[in-house]
Design a protein around this motif. Structure first.
Motif, PDB file in Angstrom:
ATOM      1  N   TYR A 101       0.835  -1.204   0.000  1.00  0.00           N
ATOM      2  CA  TYR A 101       0.000   0.000   0.000  1.00  0.00           C
ATOM      3  C   TYR A 101       0.870   1.256   0.000  1.00  0.00           C
ATOM      4  CZ  TYR A 101      -3.934   3.006   1.472  1.00  0.00           C
ATOM      5  OH  TYR A 101      -4.887   3.976   1.549  1.00  0.00           O
ATOM      6  N   ILE A 102       1.893   1.269   0.861  1.00  0.00           N
ATOM      7  CA  ILE A 102       2.781   2.435   0.973  1.00  0.00           C
ATOM      8  C   ILE A 102       3.568   2.634  -0.313  1.00  0.00           C
ATOM      9  CG2 ILE A 102       4.821   3.317   2.182  1.00  0.00           C
ATOM     10  CD1 ILE A 102       3.680   1.787   4.696  1.00  0.00           C
ATOM     11  N   MET A 103       4.068   1.548  -0.910  1.00  0.00           N
ATOM     12  CA  MET A 103       4.807   1.659  -2.174  1.00  0.00           C
ATOM     13  C   MET A 103       3.945   2.306  -3.255  1.00  0.00           C
ATOM     14  SD  MET A 103       6.718  -2.043  -2.275  1.00  0.00           S
ATOM     15  CE  MET A 103       6.813  -1.987  -4.053  1.00  0.00           C
ATOM     16  N   ARG A 104       2.684   1.858  -3.345  1.00  0.00           N
ATOM     17  CA  ARG A 104       1.808   2.391  -4.382  1.00  0.00           C
ATOM     18  C   ARG A 104       1.456   3.851  -4.123  1.00  0.00           C
ATOM     19  NH1 ARG A 104      -2.250  -0.636  -3.565  1.00  0.00           N
ATOM     20  NH2 ARG A 104      -3.609   0.888  -2.569  1.00  0.00           N
ATOM     21  N   GLU A 105       1.078   4.176  -2.874  1.00  0.00           N
ATOM     22  CA  GLU A 105       0.646   5.541  -2.571  1.00  0.00           C
ATOM     23  C   GLU A 105       1.783   6.542  -2.670  1.00  0.00           C
ATOM     24  OE1 GLU A 105      -2.559   6.577  -1.943  1.00  0.00           O
ATOM     25  OE2 GLU A 105      -3.009   4.542  -2.629  1.00  0.00           O
ATOM     26  N   ASN A 106       3.015   6.116  -2.344  1.00  0.00           N
ATOM     27  CA  ASN A 106       4.162   7.029  -2.367  1.00  0.00           C
ATOM     28  C   ASN A 106       4.995   6.890  -3.640  1.00  0.00           C
ATOM     29  OD1 ASN A 106       4.486   8.319   0.593  1.00  0.00           O
ATOM     30  ND2 ASN A 106       3.686   6.243   0.798  1.00  0.00           N
ATOM     31  N   ARG A 107       4.586   6.005  -4.550  1.00  0.00           N
ATOM     32  CA  ARG A 107       5.270   5.797  -5.833  1.00  0.00           C
ATOM     33  C   ARG A 107       6.748   5.461  -5.636  1.00  0.00           C
ATOM     34  NH1 ARG A 107       2.442   9.549 -10.432  1.00  0.00           N
ATOM     35  NH2 ARG A 107       0.306   9.363  -9.634  1.00  0.00           N
ATOM     36  N   LEU A 108       6.983   4.518  -4.743  1.00  0.00           N
ATOM     37  CA  LEU A 108       8.357   4.072  -4.478  1.00  0.00           C
ATOM     38  C   LEU A 108       8.684   2.955  -5.473  1.00  0.00           C
ATOM     39  CD1 LEU A 108       8.204   4.030  -0.562  1.00  0.00           C
ATOM     40  CD2 LEU A 108       8.893   5.896  -2.080  1.00  0.00           C
ATOM     41  N   ASP A 109       8.946   3.339  -6.722  1.00  0.00           N
ATOM     42  CA  ASP A 109       9.083   2.360  -7.805  1.00  0.00           C
ATOM     43  C   ASP A 109      10.418   1.634  -7.807  1.00  0.00           C
ATOM     44  OD1 ASP A 109       6.568   3.154  -8.712  1.00  0.00           O
ATOM     45  OD2 ASP A 109       7.411   4.736  -9.951  1.00  0.00           O
ATOM     46  N   ASN A 110      11.393   2.091  -7.013  1.00  0.00           N
ATOM     47  CA  ASN A 110      12.718   1.444  -7.049  1.00  0.00           C
ATOM     48  C   ASN A 110      12.885   0.372  -5.980  1.00  0.00           C
ATOM     49  OD1 ASN A 110      12.730   3.341  -4.945  1.00  0.00           O
ATOM     50  ND2 ASN A 110      14.962   3.546  -5.019  1.00  0.00           N
ATOM     51  N   ILE A 111      11.808   0.032  -5.260  1.00  0.00           N
ATOM     52  CA  ILE A 111      11.893  -1.046  -4.273  1.00  0.00           C
ATOM     53  C   ILE A 111      10.826  -2.082  -4.572  1.00  0.00           C
ATOM     54  CG2 ILE A 111      12.865   0.424  -2.476  1.00  0.00           C
ATOM     55  CD1 ILE A 111      10.144   0.543  -1.171  1.00  0.00           C
ATOM     56  N   GLN A 112      11.023  -3.296  -4.058  1.00  0.00           N
ATOM     57  CA  GLN A 112      10.107  -4.394  -4.321  1.00  0.00           C
ATOM     58  C   GLN A 112      10.221  -5.423  -3.201  1.00  0.00           C
ATOM     59  OE1 GLN A 112      11.361  -6.378  -7.897  1.00  0.00           O
ATOM     60  NE2 GLN A 112      13.420  -6.752  -7.151  1.00  0.00           N
ATOM     61  N   PRO A 113       9.177  -6.235  -2.990  1.00  0.00           N
ATOM     62  CA  PRO A 113       9.288  -7.346  -2.029  1.00  0.00           C
ATOM     63  C   PRO A 113      10.149  -8.454  -2.623  1.00  0.00           C
ATOM     64  CG  PRO A 113       7.115  -7.343  -3.063  1.00  0.00           C
ATOM     65  CD  PRO A 113       7.823  -6.117  -3.540  1.00  0.00           C
ATOM     66  N   VAL A 114      11.119  -8.968  -1.850  1.00  0.00           N
ATOM     67  CA  VAL A 114      11.978 -10.047  -2.342  1.00  0.00           C
ATOM     68  C   VAL A 114      11.687 -11.364  -1.617  1.00  0.00           C
ATOM     69  CG1 VAL A 114      13.817  -8.550  -3.142  1.00  0.00           C
ATOM     70  CG2 VAL A 114      13.822  -9.310  -0.768  1.00  0.00           C
ATOM     71  N   ALA A 115      11.038 -11.301  -0.469  1.00  0.00           N
ATOM     72  CA  ALA A 115      10.586 -12.511   0.240  1.00  0.00           C
ATOM     73  C   ALA A 115       9.226 -12.150   0.838  1.00  0.00           C
ATOM     74  CB  ALA A 115      11.567 -12.913   1.327  1.00  0.00           C
ATOM     75  N   ARG A 116       8.166 -12.751   0.314  1.00  0.00           N
ATOM     76  CA  ARG A 116       6.819 -12.264   0.582  1.00  0.00           C
ATOM     77  C   ARG A 116       6.186 -12.785   1.862  1.00  0.00           C
ATOM     78  NH1 ARG A 116       4.107  -9.785  -3.626  1.00  0.00           N
ATOM     79  NH2 ARG A 116       5.383  -9.474  -5.484  1.00  0.00           N
ATOM     80  N   SER A 117       6.706 -13.830   2.454  1.00  0.00           N
ATOM     81  CA  SER A 117       6.076 -14.368   3.665  1.00  0.00           C
ATOM     82  C   SER A 117       7.149 -14.963   4.573  1.00  0.00           C
ATOM     83  CB  SER A 117       5.031 -15.426   3.296  1.00  0.00           C
ATOM     84  OG  SER A 117       4.359 -15.866   4.448  1.00  0.00           O
ATOM     85  N   VAL A 118       7.801 -14.085   5.340  1.00  0.00           N
ATOM     86  CA  VAL A 118       8.855 -14.557   6.245  1.00  0.00           C
ATOM     87  C   VAL A 118       8.325 -14.769   7.662  1.00  0.00           C
ATOM     88  CG1 VAL A 118      10.708 -13.500   4.906  1.00  0.00           C
ATOM     89  CG2 VAL A 118       9.582 -12.164   6.681  1.00  0.00           C
ATOM     90  N   ALA A 119       7.120 -14.280   7.940  1.00  0.00           N
ATOM     91  CA  ALA A 119       6.503 -14.497   9.257  1.00  0.00           C
ATOM     92  C   ALA A 119       5.002 -14.271   9.124  1.00  0.00           C
ATOM     93  CB  ALA A 119       7.094 -13.556  10.298  1.00  0.00           C
ATOM     94  N   THR A 120       4.216 -15.243   9.559  1.00  0.00           N
ATOM     95  CA  THR A 120       2.756 -15.135   9.560  1.00  0.00           C
ATOM     96  C   THR A 120       2.299 -15.080  11.014  1.00  0.00           C
ATOM     97  OG1 THR A 120       2.591 -16.369   7.494  1.00  0.00           O
ATOM     98  CG2 THR A 120       0.608 -16.218   8.849  1.00  0.00           C
ATOM     99  N   VAL A 121       1.636 -13.988  11.391  1.00  0.00           N
ATOM    100  CA  VAL A 121       1.352 -13.733  12.808  1.00  0.00           C
ATOM    101  C   VAL A 121      -0.096 -13.301  12.994  1.00  0.00           C
ATOM    102  CG1 VAL A 121       3.735 -13.129  13.384  1.00  0.00           C
ATOM    103  CG2 VAL A 121       2.198 -11.367  12.532  1.00  0.00           C
TER     104      VAL A 121
END
Length: 581
Positions: free
Chosen positions: A202-222
């Motif tokens: 959500y933050i990436m989209r709203e702030n247009r942080l196009d140079n970052i990305q998720p590299v490991a999508r589920s490292v902890a489920t809580v």
């Protein structure tokens, strides 16, 4: 002086004074005194949260509390007749305020065993944490691989506690909010950031942080939800009761869909529905009107052209049947979308709750094992514990598989109903699309055959299309081939070639399976037609694939007979000139 004796009046006054004094001093005499500080009754419940943790909780552009947690808390307080007062700020300060008694409850806190020693929890959802990195960074797969790296975390958040507990404290870079952390990462500070997946996206989209990305999508489920100080069970119980009411009435799901999107695509707006209905109904009305005019014209010529009229009426009959069929398919698409929505809601709750139940079962098993060792065999639900100990995990596994299968069938239905004629297209290499598709289903291929091969023609012409949609078709053909094999000794081969004379690129999937009966071949791409319904087939895969290829100007062909396998080929036209941008 009158002759009246004043002593009875004096006695009555003395009794009244004593009664008032007893009422003021007796414990619990007046609910007004004992209830002076009940949260939500004589004063609002003071609810704290993070000022910048969207979409769960945040301050909107007007500085007002908003988000999933805020709407959920308001609904609970409304259901329980409680007043509420929100205070959203820096997370570290909000945690301290709860412990200092300035707040009654936090509406969004992640559960951990360490925190449970000083806090009581009432979880209301599940959160997955992910590792984010700049696009030029080396990928990592889990938290252990962050050792020695500069990692940005939310101060006093769950990942701060987790990574500090692993000895990473000296390498941590702290931010006051998750949004600040991702902005730091995007600006070149730190190597990685660990943030909950949904807020991070959500933050990436709203702030247009196009140079970052998720590299490991589920490292902890809580588990994530309400938290109070130890000893405040009464307030937590009221929130738990309100949460149960919302789940039963469907308000929880409505709030969840609004902010977190169990259905991902959300609900269609009425304007969009109107456009789709107009796009379907207008051509049908035009065709119907044209057919009626044509019929009227033919009737005027009946005396002179009886034979021509008969042929025209036959043609009209065919057109009308096509119109009826088109109308049925349009109605079916709308029906499928509604059914998918209604099934996904309860199934989403099942998939959300099953992981928690499996963890609870594992914890309870240890206690019951100890009880069995101490007191001997006993029964659960009228069945011996020794047997139930083996059956319960199997039941939970079957429930998980069943719910997952429901989700897959619903997704197939949604794919069948979805129209994506406006999907972005580009010049693509069919051989390259095939390689990507094979990689995606490599595990399934290995499970079904020991003899899988590919043969791609070199210098294959590019075709105009949507790469992901073509990959979806290839995956469907390969999966169908796998399901047709009776054992792993049978082979599957994928080939590509260019038919220069026909101006087509052709991809074929050949299997040495059981083959297809001749009477079934004409119906393979009919919606809901399947010969594998007993093994979970929905009859939508080939129908969706044929629709995709039709949108691309191509087609799907089959050559098969029982006992000699099947060859399924997709054909796409080679563009004669550069397509428009």
């Amino acid at each position: 002086m009158t002759g009246r004796d004043p002593r009875p009046l004096a006695g009555a006054c003395l009794f009244l004074v004593c009664l008032v004094a007893w009422a003021a001093l007796a414990p619990g005499a007046w609910a007004l005194d004992t209830g002076r500080d009940i949260p939500g009754i004589l004063r609002p419940v003071r609810v704290g949260g993070d000022r910048d943790y969207p979409p769960y909780e945040f301050l909107d552009k007007d500085g007002q509390p908003a988000g999933f947690n805020v709407d959920l808390t308001r609904a609970i307080c409304e259901a329980m007749g409680m007043q509420v007062e929100f205070r959203l700020g820096a997370w570290a300060g909000e945690r301290k305020a709860l412990m200092d008694g300035e707040l009654d409850i936090l509406q969004g806190m992640t559960y951990s065993d360490e925190r449970a020693q000083i806090l009581d929890f009432a979880p209301h959802t599940i959160v997955n944490h992910a590792i984010f990195a700049r696009r030029d960074s080396l990928p990592v797969a889990n938290l252990d691989e962050l050792a020695g790296k500069k990692v940005i975390v939310h101060r006093a958040g769950y990942m701060h506690d987790t990574l500090a507990g692993r000895g990473f404290e000296k390498d941590l870079v702290f931010s006051e909010t998750p949004a600040d952390g991702l902005r730091l990462l995007a600006s070149g500070q730190g190597d990685y950031a660990v943030v909950a997946m949904l807020p991070g996206s959500y933050i990436m989209r709203e702030n247009r942080l196009d140079n970052i990305q998720p590299v490991a999508r589920s490292v902890a489920t809580v588990r994530y939800g309400y938290a109070v100080k130890k000893g405040n069970e009464a307030l937590l119980a009221r929130f738990s009761e309100g949460l149960a009411i919302l789940r039963e009435t469907g308000r929880y799901q409505a709030i969840h869909d609004k902010w977190l999107g169990v259905l991902e695509n959300g609900k269609l707006k009425w304007e969009v529905i109107g456009l789709y209905v107009g796009a379907i109904v207008t051509p049908l009305l035009a065709l119907l009107g044209g057919s009626m005019l044509w019929t009227h014209f033919l009737r005027k010529q009946v005396a002179q052209r009886t034979r021509s009229l008969s042929q025209a009426l036959d043609e009209l009959s065919r057109n009308q049947r096509q119109l009826v069929q088109a109308d049925k398919m349009a109605a079916l698409g709308i029906l499928v979308s509604g059914v998918a929505h209604e099934i996904n809601n309860p199934n989403g709750l099942i998939l959300l709750n099953l992981p928690i139940l499996r963890k609870v079962q594992a914890d309870v098993t240890r206690l019951l094992d100890a009880c069995q060792a101490r007191e001997g065999e006993f029964t659960l639900g009228g069945i011996a514990y020794a047997r139930m100990r083996e059956e319960i995990p199997r039941m939970l596994e079957e429930m998980q598989d069943g719910a997952t299968r429901i989700k897959r069938i619903v997704n197939d239905l949604k794919d069948f109903a979805r129209r994506e004629e406006g999907a972005a297209k580009a010049l693509i290499d069919v051989s390259d699309a095939s390689r990507k598709a094979v990689r995606l289903v490599e595990a399934t291929i290995r499970k079904h055959t020991s003899h899988f091969s590919t043969r791609y023609e070199e210098d294959l012409p590019l075709v105009w299309g949507n790469s992901q949609r073509i990959e979806q078709v290839i995956i469907n053909l390969i999966l169908n081939a796998c399901q047709a094999l009776p054992d792993k000794a049978r082979a599957i081969e994928v080939t590509t070639r260019h038919d220069d004379a026909a101006g087509k690129v052709i991809l074929c999937v050949r299997d040495e399976g059981t083959g297809i009966a001749p009477q079934h071949l004409p119906h393979l791409t009919d919606p809901f037609f399947t010969t594998k319904r007993e093994t979970g087939g929905t009859g939508l895969g080939l129908s969706v694939s044929a629709g995709i290829l039709k949108e691309h100007g191509g087609g799907l062909t089959f050559d098969s007979a029982p006992g000699r396998g099947t060859i399924a080929c997709l054909e796409l036209p080679v563009p004669k000139e550069e397509p428009p941008s």
